[in-house]
Scaffold this active site. Structure first.
Site, short mmCIF file in Angstrom:
data_model
loop_
_atom_site.label_atom_id
_atom_site.label_comp_id
_atom_site.label_asym_id
_atom_site.label_seq_id
_atom_site.Cartn_x
_atom_site.Cartn_y
_atom_site.Cartn_z
N LEU A 143 -12.16 1.79 -5.97
CA LEU A 143 -12.45 0.36 -5.83
C LEU A 143 -11.32 -0.38 -6.54
O LEU A 143 -10.81 0.08 -7.56
CB LEU A 143 -13.78 -0.02 -6.49
CG LEU A 143 -15.08 0.44 -5.85
CD1 LEU A 143 -16.27 -0.01 -6.71
CD2 LEU A 143 -15.22 -0.09 -4.43
N ASP A 144 -10.93 -1.54 -6.01
CA ASP A 144 -9.94 -2.35 -6.69
C ASP A 144 -10.44 -2.69 -8.09
O ASP A 144 -11.66 -2.80 -8.33
CB ASP A 144 -9.69 -3.65 -5.93
CG ASP A 144 -8.96 -3.44 -4.62
OD1 ASP A 144 -8.41 -2.35 -4.42
OD2 ASP A 144 -8.95 -4.38 -3.80
N ARG A 145 -9.52 -2.90 -8.99
CA ARG A 145 -9.86 -3.19 -10.39
C ARG A 145 -10.83 -4.36 -10.51
O ARG A 145 -11.77 -4.33 -11.31
CB ARG A 145 -8.57 -3.48 -11.16
CG ARG A 145 -8.76 -3.76 -12.64
CD ARG A 145 -7.42 -3.84 -13.32
NE ARG A 145 -7.53 -4.11 -14.73
CZ ARG A 145 -6.51 -4.05 -15.59
NH1 ARG A 145 -5.31 -3.73 -15.16
NH2 ARG A 145 -6.69 -4.31 -16.87
N ARG A 243 -10.26 -7.85 1.64
CA ARG A 243 -9.54 -9.01 1.13
C ARG A 243 -8.56 -9.55 2.16
O ARG A 243 -8.47 -10.77 2.39
CB ARG A 243 -8.82 -8.65 -0.18
CG ARG A 243 -9.79 -8.27 -1.28
CD ARG A 243 -9.10 -7.57 -2.44
NE ARG A 243 -8.17 -8.46 -3.15
CZ ARG A 243 -7.42 -8.07 -4.17
NH1 ARG A 243 -7.46 -6.80 -4.58
NH2 ARG A 243 -6.62 -8.92 -4.78
#
Length: 311
Positions: A143-145, A243
């Site tokens: 997962l993205d930060r 995104r």
């Protein structure tokens, strides 16, 4: 591992590692050893399988014997990265589900999944310290930060391979549902975004020559006249897919400092605080025994102020 002579060792492959590529096995077992050093042992024949020189792509079988030199022990700092006390505390109550093969956690926004050049430790390093009885614990996906929510860790190499195979070859069998707050009023009808994605330097862009990428989107509710709360399902799993797809559709995610709208982000920060408003809400996984596991992560508490604000 059983030492042979003064400078060699023999490793017998067990069922957990059967079917695994040799190079991936070596990297997992000797994390402190540079990859180049391991590959040099293969090239020069100093690392052998059942007495034979072998290619790094060889897939291990149960009972295979690996003969190789005894490697130096890892330095203390390589064996145990310093995990900040605040990170350990934030993850102490983050477990959503656990069985003999899986550990599923609710990753907080702002926490990296693993250490990096500017990150001393992430989720995986923290849980290796919190759960020292799980030496084989690995991330099964990323997962993205700044994304919060469901993150699946595999306890065993066999489960890790199974999940990687699912994500690579049977992606449609895994359901990944997200929540996202976006700018503007999204059309009420559910839609599927078909827009191939390509990595370019530090960003991902929509490009005709990119990889196939598909995202299903449905409105859950309006937030005043300036924003929408969306239910988003990943049909493919590309880097930054949600995104970029939402930004490409004219509705960037609230708080996205890479693909978002600066003006909209300022309004969001004033109404509900900083940070990316993207949350991995549900993951449904078919398990090897034929059962199905569905895990939910509740909407972050910090979102509620923004949703009540009306923007």
């Amino acid at each position: 591992m059983t030492p042979r002579g003064s400078g060699n060792q023999t490793i017998v492959v067990d069922s957990e590692h059967a079917g695994r590529r040799l190079d991936k096995y070596l990297r997992s077992q000797f994390k402190h050893v540079p990859a180049g050093q391991l590959f040099k042992l293969l090239r020069t024949g100093k690392l052998r399988i059942n007495g034979r020189k072998i290619d790094q792509t060889y897939r291990l079988a149960q009972g295979d014997t690996i003969q190789m030199p005894v490697l130096d022990a890892a330095p203390a700092e390589a064996r145990a990265p310093q995990v900040p006390a605040a990170l350990l505390k934030s993850l102490g109550n983050a477990v959503l589900f656990e069985d003999r093969d899986l550990l599923v956690v609710d990753k907080p926004a702002g926490v990296a999944v693993h250490k990096g050049t500017d990150v001393a430790a992430g989720v995986i390093e923290a849980f290796r310290q919190l759960r020292p009885e799980l030496p084989q614990l690995e991330l099964s996906h990323r997962l993205d930060r700044d994304t919060s929510g469901v993150l699946v860790l595999a306890k065993t190499p066999s489960m890790l391979r199974y999940l990687h195979d699912l994500l690579r070859d049977r992606e449609a069998e895994i359901e990944r549902h997200y929540l996202a707050v976006v700018a503007g009023s999204w059309d009420s009808k559910a839609t599927v975004i078909h827009a191939p994605l390509q990595r370019r330097e530090d960003k991902v862009v929509v490009a005709p020559t990119g990889q196939r990428a598909e995202t299903r989107v449905k409105v859950q509710r309006r937030i005043g006249r300036n924003a929408s709360l969306l239910q988003v399902q990943l049909l493919t799993g590309r880097k930054h897919q949600i995104r970029v797809h939402l930004q490409h559709s004219g509705h960037p995610i609230a708080g996205d400092d890479r693909y978002g709208s600066k003006a909209f982000n300022r309004k969001v920060a004033a109404a509900g605080g900083n940070g990316l408003y993207l949350h991995a809400a549900t993951m449904t996984i078919p398990k090897p025994d034929g059962s199905t596991l569905s895990i939910d992560a509740p909407m972050p508490q910090r979102w509620r102020q923004l949703l009540a604000s009306g923007l």
